[in-house]
Design a protein around this motif. Structure first.
Motif, PDB file in Angstrom:
ATOM      1  N   VAL A  39       0.846  -1.202   0.000  1.00 24.28           N
ATOM      2  CA  VAL A  39       0.000   0.000   0.000  1.00 24.28           C
ATOM      3  C   VAL A  39       0.878   1.248   0.000  1.00 24.28           C
ATOM      4  O   VAL A  39       0.686   2.170  -0.797  1.00 24.28           O
ATOM      5  N   ALA A  40       1.846   1.274   0.904  1.00 24.81           N
ATOM      6  CA  ALA A  40       2.731   2.442   1.013  1.00 24.81           C
ATOM      7  C   ALA A  40       3.561   2.624  -0.255  1.00 24.81           C
ATOM      8  O   ALA A  40       3.793   3.747  -0.703  1.00 24.81           O
ATOM      9  N   ARG A  41       3.994   1.525  -0.857  1.00 21.33           N
ATOM     10  CA  ARG A  41       4.798   1.592  -2.073  1.00 21.33           C
ATOM     11  C   ARG A  41       3.979   2.157  -3.238  1.00 21.33           C
ATOM     12  O   ARG A  41       4.478   2.947  -4.029  1.00 21.33           O
ATOM     13  N   ARG A  42       2.710   1.741  -3.344  1.00 22.27           N
ATOM     14  CA  ARG A  42       1.858   2.263  -4.426  1.00 22.27           C
ATOM     15  C   ARG A  42       1.650   3.767  -4.294  1.00 22.27           C
ATOM     16  O   ARG A  42       1.599   4.484  -5.275  1.00 22.27           O
ATOM     17  N   ILE A  43       1.550   4.248  -3.066  1.00 25.14           N
ATOM     18  CA  ILE A  43       1.322   5.674  -2.848  1.00 25.14           C
ATOM     19  C   ILE A  43       2.610   6.478  -3.011  1.00 25.14           C
ATOM     20  O   ILE A  43       2.636   7.511  -3.679  1.00 25.14           O
ATOM     21  N   VAL A  82      -4.618   3.569   8.817  1.00 23.28           N
ATOM     22  CA  VAL A  82      -3.490   4.264   9.460  1.00 23.28           C
ATOM     23  C   VAL A  82      -2.328   4.379   8.479  1.00 23.28           C
ATOM     24  O   VAL A  82      -1.753   5.453   8.290  1.00 23.28           O
ATOM     25  N   THR A  83      -2.005   3.281   7.836  1.00 23.40           N
ATOM     26  CA  THR A  83      -0.885   3.258   6.894  1.00 23.40           C
ATOM     27  C   THR A  83      -1.154   4.159   5.697  1.00 23.40           C
ATOM     28  O   THR A  83      -0.293   4.947   5.288  1.00 23.40           O
ATOM     29  N   ARG A  84      -2.337   4.040   5.145  1.00 19.22           N
ATOM     30  CA  ARG A  84      -2.689   4.831   3.962  1.00 19.22           C
ATOM     31  C   ARG A  84      -2.649   6.326   4.281  1.00 19.22           C
ATOM     32  O   ARG A  84      -2.093   7.113   3.517  1.00 19.22           O
ATOM     33  N   HIS A  85      -3.204   6.720   5.426  1.00 17.99           N
ATOM     34  CA  HIS A  85      -3.197   8.135   5.791  1.00 17.99           C
ATOM     35  C   HIS A  85      -1.781   8.662   6.016  1.00 17.99           C
ATOM     36  O   HIS A  85      -1.455   9.780   5.610  1.00 17.99           O
ATOM     37  N   LEU A  86      -0.940   7.867   6.666  1.00 17.86           N
ATOM     38  CA  LEU A  86       0.449   8.291   6.850  1.00 17.86           C
ATOM     39  C   LEU A  86       1.143   8.479   5.510  1.00 17.86           C
ATOM     40  O   LEU A  86       1.871   9.458   5.311  1.00 17.86           O
ATOM     41  N   ALA A  87       0.921   7.547   4.600  1.00 19.96           N
ATOM     42  CA  ALA A  87       1.556   7.643   3.277  1.00 19.96           C
ATOM     43  C   ALA A  87       1.058   8.872   2.531  1.00 19.96           C
ATOM     44  O   ALA A  87       1.855   9.627   1.953  1.00 19.96           O
TER      45      ALA A  87
END
Length: 187
Positions: A39-43, A82-87
């Protein structure tokens, strides 16, 4: 090895994290870190940034696990949120950050070495005894300051990059190379 999502009790894991049970965080990391990294890599479109984001996400999950409310959604959804918002926040906050290739990074390092030679050292040493101080003194001031900001002040790589006015990739490279130099010096 992760379990199928329907066999893993995310809610119980978050409750255990809220109680300070480190094993629960480890289990959660084992279960979801690879997918959260995706997820973080895509963003972020960067492996290094994605790793930093997932690291920060697990810290936030650990410290805020008690705020999870099952009435508002699933535990797994909360973790991904949480992860998506941080990214997304990281990308928004650093939209103007220069993306540096390996060649550009080397050029920036050379330029920074020249600049740092003329800049005043921002750290005062009250005790100059011991090997570590001698080893720190051997580092260029800009690199030494990055190490001290990270390990004395507790700043993140992003915070250090903002503080010293250097690209994030450069700061990470300085810290990585400086740690190698310190290990060799202390060896």
């Amino acid at each position: 090895m992760s379990l199928p999502e329907d066999c893993f009790d995310y809610e119980a894991c978050l409750a255990a994290c809220a109680k300070g049970e480190r094993r629960a965080l480890h289990d959660l990391y084992t279960q979801e870190s690879a997918r959260l990294l995706g997820v973080a890599r895509r963003i972020s479109r960067s492996d290094a940034l994605a790793e930093d984001i997932v690291h920060d996400a697990f810290i936030k999950i650990w410290t805020r696990a008690g705020s999870f409310d099952s009435e508002r959604g699933s535990a797994r959804g909360w973790i991904f949120s949480v992860t998506r918002h941080l990214a997304l926040n990281f990308m928004r906050d650093n939209a103007n950050t220069l993306q540096v290739s390996e060649q550009s990074e080397n050029a920036l390092l050379a330029e920074a070495a020249l600049v740092s030679a003329t800049q005043a050292d921002t750290f005062e040493y009250s005790a100059r005894s011991g090997r570590i101080f001698g080893c720190l003194e051997q580092l260029e001031p800009a690199r030494r300051n990055c190490i001290l900001h990270a390990y004395v002040d507790g700043y993140s790589h992003s915070e250090i990059a903002q503080k010293v006015g250097a690209p994030l990739g450069t700061v990470k490279a300085w810290i990585r190379r400086s740690l190698v130099a310190l290990r060799e010096c202390m060896g």
